[in-house]
Design a protein around this motif. Structure first.
Motif, PDB file in Angstrom:
ATOM      1  N   GLU A   1       0.823  -1.208   0.000  1.00 47.16           N
ATOM      2  CA  GLU A   1       0.000   0.000   0.000  1.00 47.16           C
ATOM      3  C   GLU A   1       0.865   1.269   0.000  1.00 47.16           C
ATOM      4  O   GLU A   1       0.439   2.310  -0.457  1.00 47.16           O
ATOM      5  N   VAL A   2       2.080   1.154   0.525  1.00 49.45           N
ATOM      6  CA  VAL A   2       2.981   2.306   0.558  1.00 49.45           C
ATOM      7  C   VAL A   2       3.462   2.636  -0.856  1.00 49.45           C
ATOM      8  O   VAL A   2       3.844   3.776  -1.138  1.00 49.45           O
ATOM      9  N   ASP A   3       3.429   1.655  -1.766  1.00 50.70           N
ATOM     10  CA  ASP A   3       3.810   1.903  -3.157  1.00 50.70           C
ATOM     11  C   ASP A   3       2.981   3.031  -3.769  1.00 50.70           C
ATOM     12  O   ASP A   3       3.494   3.822  -4.555  1.00 50.70           O
ATOM     13  N   ALA A   4       1.716   3.101  -3.403  1.00 56.10           N
ATOM     14  CA  ALA A   4       0.864   4.181  -3.921  1.00 56.10           C
ATOM     15  C   ALA A   4       1.386   5.534  -3.459  1.00 56.10           C
ATOM     16  O   ALA A   4       1.409   6.501  -4.227  1.00 56.10           O
ATOM     17  N   LEU A   5       1.841   5.600  -2.221  1.00 55.09           N
ATOM     18  CA  LEU A   5       2.397   6.843  -1.692  1.00 55.09           C
ATOM     19  C   LEU A   5       3.706   7.179  -2.397  1.00 55.09           C
ATOM     20  O   LEU A   5       3.940   8.326  -2.768  1.00 55.09           O
ATOM     21  N   ILE A   6       4.542   6.175  -2.618  1.00 49.84           N
ATOM     22  CA  ILE A   6       5.814   6.397  -3.313  1.00 49.84           C
ATOM     23  C   ILE A   6       5.553   6.872  -4.736  1.00 49.84           C
ATOM     24  O   ILE A   6       6.236   7.762  -5.237  1.00 49.84           O
ATOM     25  N   SER A   7       4.570   6.299  -5.398  1.00 49.07           N
ATOM     26  CA  SER A   7       4.211   6.741  -6.752  1.00 49.07           C
ATOM     27  C   SER A   7       3.765   8.199  -6.741  1.00 49.07           C
ATOM     28  O   SER A   7       4.103   8.967  -7.640  1.00 49.07           O
ATOM     29  N   LYS A   8       3.020   8.583  -5.702  1.00 43.64           N
ATOM     30  CA  LYS A   8       2.575   9.974  -5.584  1.00 43.64           C
ATOM     31  C   LYS A   8       3.785  10.890  -5.403  1.00 43.64           C
ATOM     32  O   LYS A   8       3.860  11.957  -6.014  1.00 43.64           O
ATOM     33  N   PHE A   9       4.745  10.486  -4.570  1.00 45.11           N
ATOM     34  CA  PHE A   9       5.965  11.268  -4.386  1.00 45.11           C
ATOM     35  C   PHE A   9       6.669  11.460  -5.722  1.00 45.11           C
ATOM     36  O   PHE A   9       7.092  12.560  -6.061  1.00 45.11           O
ATOM     37  N   ALA A  10       6.823  10.381  -6.476  1.00 46.04           N
ATOM     38  CA  ALA A  10       7.540  10.433  -7.755  1.00 46.04           C
ATOM     39  C   ALA A  10       6.828  11.361  -8.744  1.00 46.04           C
ATOM     40  O   ALA A  10       7.474  12.118  -9.466  1.00 46.04           O
ATOM     41  N   LYS A  11       5.499  11.317  -8.772  1.00 49.09           N
ATOM     42  CA  LYS A  11       4.744  12.199  -9.663  1.00 49.09           C
ATOM     43  C   LYS A  11       4.944  13.657  -9.269  1.00 49.09           C
ATOM     44  O   LYS A  11       5.060  14.531 -10.123  1.00 49.09           O
ATOM     45  N   ASN A  12       4.987  13.926  -7.960  1.00 49.78           N
ATOM     46  CA  ASN A  12       5.200  15.297  -7.498  1.00 49.78           C
ATOM     47  C   ASN A  12       6.550  15.824  -7.965  1.00 49.78           C
ATOM     48  O   ASN A  12       6.667  16.975  -8.370  1.00 49.78           O
ATOM     49  N   VAL A  13       7.590  14.976  -7.898  1.00 50.46           N
ATOM     50  CA  VAL A  13       8.914  15.391  -8.341  1.00 50.46           C
ATOM     51  C   VAL A  13       8.894  15.697  -9.830  1.00 50.46           C
ATOM     52  O   VAL A  13       9.396  16.728 -10.278  1.00 50.46           O
ATOM     53  N   LYS A  14       8.290  14.814 -10.629  1.00 53.99           N
ATOM     54  CA  LYS A  14       8.220  15.034 -12.074  1.00 53.99           C
ATOM     55  C   LYS A  14       7.459  16.310 -12.397  1.00 53.99           C
ATOM     56  O   LYS A  14       7.867  17.084 -13.253  1.00 53.99           O
ATOM     57  N   ASN A  15       6.353  16.547 -11.710  1.00 54.63           N
ATOM     58  CA  ASN A  15       5.560  17.757 -11.955  1.00 54.63           C
ATOM     59  C   ASN A  15       6.345  19.014 -11.610  1.00 54.63           C
ATOM     60  O   ASN A  15       6.308  19.996 -12.344  1.00 54.63           O
ATOM     61  N   LYS A  16       7.066  18.990 -10.489  1.00 57.14           N
ATOM     62  CA  LYS A  16       7.847  20.156 -10.089  1.00 57.14           C
ATOM     63  C   LYS A  16       8.957  20.437 -11.091  1.00 57.14           C
ATOM     64  O   LYS A  16       9.202  21.580 -11.454  1.00 57.14           O
ATOM     65  N   VAL A  17       9.631  19.382 -11.548  1.00 56.24           N
ATOM     66  CA  VAL A  17      10.711  19.544 -12.523  1.00 56.24           C
ATOM     67  C   VAL A  17      10.146  20.065 -13.839  1.00 56.24           C
ATOM     68  O   VAL A  17      10.698  20.980 -14.443  1.00 56.24           O
ATOM     69  N   ASN A  18       9.038  19.495 -14.302  1.00 49.92           N
ATOM     70  CA  ASN A  18       8.432  19.929 -15.561  1.00 49.92           C
ATOM     71  C   ASN A  18       7.993  21.389 -15.497  1.00 49.92           C
ATOM     72  O   ASN A  18       8.156  22.137 -16.463  1.00 49.92           O
ATOM     73  N   LYS A  19       7.420  21.817 -14.376  1.00 52.38           N
ATOM     74  CA  LYS A  19       6.993  23.206 -14.228  1.00 52.38           C
ATOM     75  C   LYS A  19       8.188  24.147 -14.300  1.00 52.38           C
ATOM     76  O   LYS A  19       8.136  25.185 -14.940  1.00 52.38           O
ATOM     77  N   LYS A  20       9.282  23.772 -13.632  1.00 54.72           N
ATOM     78  CA  LYS A  20      10.472  24.617 -13.645  1.00 54.72           C
ATOM     79  C   LYS A  20      11.060  24.690 -15.038  1.00 54.72           C
ATOM     80  O   LYS A  20      11.486  25.752 -15.485  1.00 54.72           O
ATOM     81  N   GLU A  21      11.093  23.574 -15.756  1.00 60.09           N
ATOM     82  CA  GLU A  21      11.633  23.576 -17.116  1.00 60.09           C
ATOM     83  C   GLU A  21      10.761  24.410 -18.044  1.00 60.09           C
ATOM     84  O   GLU A  21      11.271  25.141 -18.891  1.00 60.09           O
ATOM     85  N   THR A  22       9.450  24.311 -17.891  1.00 62.36           N
ATOM     86  CA  THR A  22       8.535  25.092 -18.711  1.00 62.36           C
ATOM     87  C   THR A  22       8.739  26.582 -18.466  1.00 62.36           C
ATOM     88  O   THR A  22       8.789  27.374 -19.409  1.00 62.36           O
ATOM     89  N   LYS A  23       8.879  26.975 -17.198  1.00 56.41           N
ATOM     90  CA  LYS A  23       9.121  28.380 -16.872  1.00 56.41           C
ATOM     91  C   LYS A  23      10.452  28.847 -17.448  1.00 56.41           C
ATOM     92  O   LYS A  23      10.559  29.969 -17.948  1.00 56.41           O
ATOM     93  N   LYS A  24      11.467  27.998 -17.371  1.00 55.31           N
ATOM     94  CA  LYS A  24      12.785  28.360 -17.882  1.00 55.31           C
ATOM     95  C   LYS A  24      12.741  28.568 -19.389  1.00 55.31           C
ATOM     96  O   LYS A  24      13.296  29.531 -19.913  1.00 55.31           O
ATOM     97  N   VAL A  25      12.056  27.700 -20.111  1.00 53.56           N
ATOM     98  CA  VAL A  25      11.937  27.820 -21.563  1.00 53.56           C
ATOM     99  C   VAL A  25      11.161  29.089 -21.920  1.00 53.56           C
ATOM    100  O   VAL A  25      11.561  29.837 -22.807  1.00 53.56           O
ATOM    101  N   ALA A  26      10.071  29.352 -21.213  1.00 51.52           N
ATOM    102  CA  ALA A  26       9.275  30.551 -21.479  1.00 51.52           C
ATOM    103  C   ALA A  26      10.097  31.814 -21.213  1.00 51.52           C
ATOM    104  O   ALA A  26      10.028  32.779 -21.974  1.00 51.52           O
TER     105      ALA A  26
END
Length: 121
Positions: A86-111
């Motif tokens: 059941e903790v795998d679901a939490l770990i997956s959520k953590f990983a998605k948060n990291v990807k989203n934060k990185v993608n947002k920063k890259e998008t801002k940098k490109v803009a």
């Protein structure tokens, strides 16, 4: 899950980055997430989540605590060996948060870069 989850709670970003650097250099672990936490030690803390083999995560967390305490304060750390599925679901959520934060920063940098180029014209 046959891996382990390591949690490191640091006071301030500098301490957290130092701890993560030491953890990454000490063993083969993967950053699966990080969260800013308001109120840790009456200040802003950062919780780092890493995953990998049990021995690797334990070594990485130990190295992170040592390095982090040289620079600032590590409030707590913990290794959960072979967490429940059941903790795998939490770990997956953590990983998605990291990807989203990185993608947002890259998008801002490109803009930002595109705006600079347009302003030069």
């Amino acid at each position: 899950m046959n891996k382990a989850l390591g949690l490191i709670e640091a006071l301030g970003l500098t301490t957290a980055v130092t701890a993560l650097d030491a953890a990454s250099k000490a063993a083969d672990v993967t950053l699966v997430g990080f969260e800013k936490i308001i109120g840790v030690g009456k200040s802003v803390g950062v919780n780092i989540q890493i995953a990998g083999e049990v021995a690797a995560v334990q070594a990485a967390v130990d190295a992170a605590v040592t390095a982090g305490n040289r620079v600032g304060v590590i409030f707590s750390s913990h290794v959960i060996p072979r967490p429940h599925d059941e903790v795998d679901a939490l770990i997956s959520k953590f990983a998605k948060n990291v990807k989203n934060k990185v993608n947002k920063k890259e998008t801002k940098k490109v803009a930002k870069q595109e705006n600079k180029e347009e302003n030069k014209k």
